[in-house]
Design a protein around this motif. Structure first.
Motif, mmCIF file in Angstrom:
data_model
loop_
_atom_site.group_PDB
_atom_site.id
_atom_site.type_symbol
_atom_site.label_atom_id
_atom_site.label_comp_id
_atom_site.label_asym_id
_atom_site.label_seq_id
_atom_site.Cartn_x
_atom_site.Cartn_y
_atom_site.Cartn_z
ATOM 1 N N ARG A 128 25.158 5.892 23.031
ATOM 2 C CA ARG A 128 25.084 6.087 21.672
ATOM 3 C C ARG A 128 26.709 6.388 21.673
ATOM 4 N N GLY A 129 27.801 5.397 21.280
ATOM 5 C CA GLY A 129 28.946 6.563 22.176
ATOM 6 C C GLY A 129 29.919 4.886 22.844
ATOM 7 N N ASP A 130 29.430 4.310 23.491
ATOM 8 C CA ASP A 130 29.500 3.077 24.247
ATOM 9 C C ASP A 130 30.608 2.406 22.727
ATOM 10 N N ILE A 131 31.990 1.560 24.397
ATOM 11 C CA ILE A 131 32.744 1.508 23.240
ATOM 12 C C ILE A 131 32.412 -0.526 24.053
ATOM 13 N N VAL A 132 32.306 -1.389 23.590
ATOM 14 C CA VAL A 132 31.354 -2.469 24.271
ATOM 15 C C VAL A 132 32.395 -3.719 23.014
#
Length: 311
Positions: A128-132
């Motif tokens: 949660r919070g990763d930029i993908v």
């Protein structure tokens, strides 16, 4: 476009490698034999120019031998390690701006073949919070970049411009990270400023949003109405509520009122994941106005202060 380029690189790598291999195994020994015969008939050693005249290497084989190592290295690096992307829109402002050039770590969520994108090796899953970066579920020829908000099994609510997350928990579990199980956890928000970014004449509010274990900045337009009529309607849930299916993720842009994201089209399947955005390696400004002699795509400056790891 990125998918077509990957296929082109693979074709160039295989083609040049095959040409070089055939020449090395079949034709190079014949050239060496002709040179040996000529050397035996000569009274003096033959120089390289003479050898090249006696048994010249075909231009196509010479070209393949020259480009194969370079093309193979680029293909491996781009397909399995890091791939460069350019940010085309403002949907991830203020984290990523138009003109940012980023590196995406391809192996973060598994190693995939560059043509069919089938999983070769399991490595990890988005947090949660990763930029993908991922393939847009409605058109997999297009690459999208958003932030991971919901993990498999999570229940997500976006109401009055605020996130509420009920995390997926195992039986008997009281907490998932910093979130309470069985409850809608309101994601903390703190106003940073109100006059840094604008959408037309309207100022956008810059807010620090605290997902569990990670804080990041988002933009909110206080004057913009929530477009619930355009939201993806999942059967059995309210208009602004979504339950993330297994092996899928819920993604949102940081520029909340100017982002076409999971609120509009649903979930990102695991197989659509491309990689994790980790680094800004170049950032250009494009400030050419209507009276400028330069085209709008010509950079007017470099934002050196933006170079570095992506938060």
């Amino acid at each position: 476009m990125a998918g077509y380029f990957s296929i082109l690189l693979v074709i160039l790598t295989l083609g040049s490698g095959l040409i070089w291999l055939v020449d090395h195994l079949v034709y190079a020994p014949k050239r060496r034999e002709r040179i040996a015969i000529a050397q035996g008939a000569s009274q003096i050693p033959l120089d390289e120019d003479t050898k090249a005249q006696i048994a010249p290497m075909p231009a196509i084989a010479e070209g393949a031998k020259s480009i194969f190592p370079m093309i193979a290295a680029i293909t491996i690096f781009r397909s399995f390690i890091f791939e460069p992307f350019q940010i085309p829109s403002g949907s991830m402002m203020p984290t990523l701006l138009v003109g940012d050039f980023i590196l995406v770590q391809k192996y973060s969520y598994g190693v995939k073949d560059p043509v069919w994108r089938s999983q070769l090796l399991e490595v990890g899953e988005p947090e949660r919070g990763d930029i993908v970066v991922f393939k847009y579920p409605l058109d997999e020829r297009v690459d999208f970049i958003k932030r991971t908000i919901g993990l498999p099994g999570d229940r997500i609510v976006y109401r009055n411009k605020r996130l509420y997350i009920q995390p997926h928990c195992e039986a008997g579990q009281e907490k998932s990270g910093e979130m309470l199980c069985g409850e809608y956890n309101a994601v903390d928000m703190e106003i940073i400023n109100r006059d840094e970014f604008f959408q037309g004449p309207m100022p956008l509010v810059r807010i620090n949003e605290s997902l569990p274990g990670q804080a990041h900045h988002i933009l909110i337009n206080p004057e913009a109405l929530e477009m619930k009529g355009r939201y993806f309607q999942q059967p059995g849930t309210k208009a602004d509520e979504w339950v993330v299916p297994q092996d899928s993720y819920f993604m949102m842009g940081d520029n909340r009122d100017n982002s076409q994201d999971g609120r509009m089209w649903g979930f990102v399947p695991k197989e659509n994941l491309v990689g994790k955005a980790v680094f800004i390696w170049m950032s250009f400004e494009f400030d050419n106005g209507p009276d400028s002699l330069l085209p709008s795509w010509v950079p007017t400056g470099v934002r050196f202060e933006r170079l570095g790891s992506i938060q």
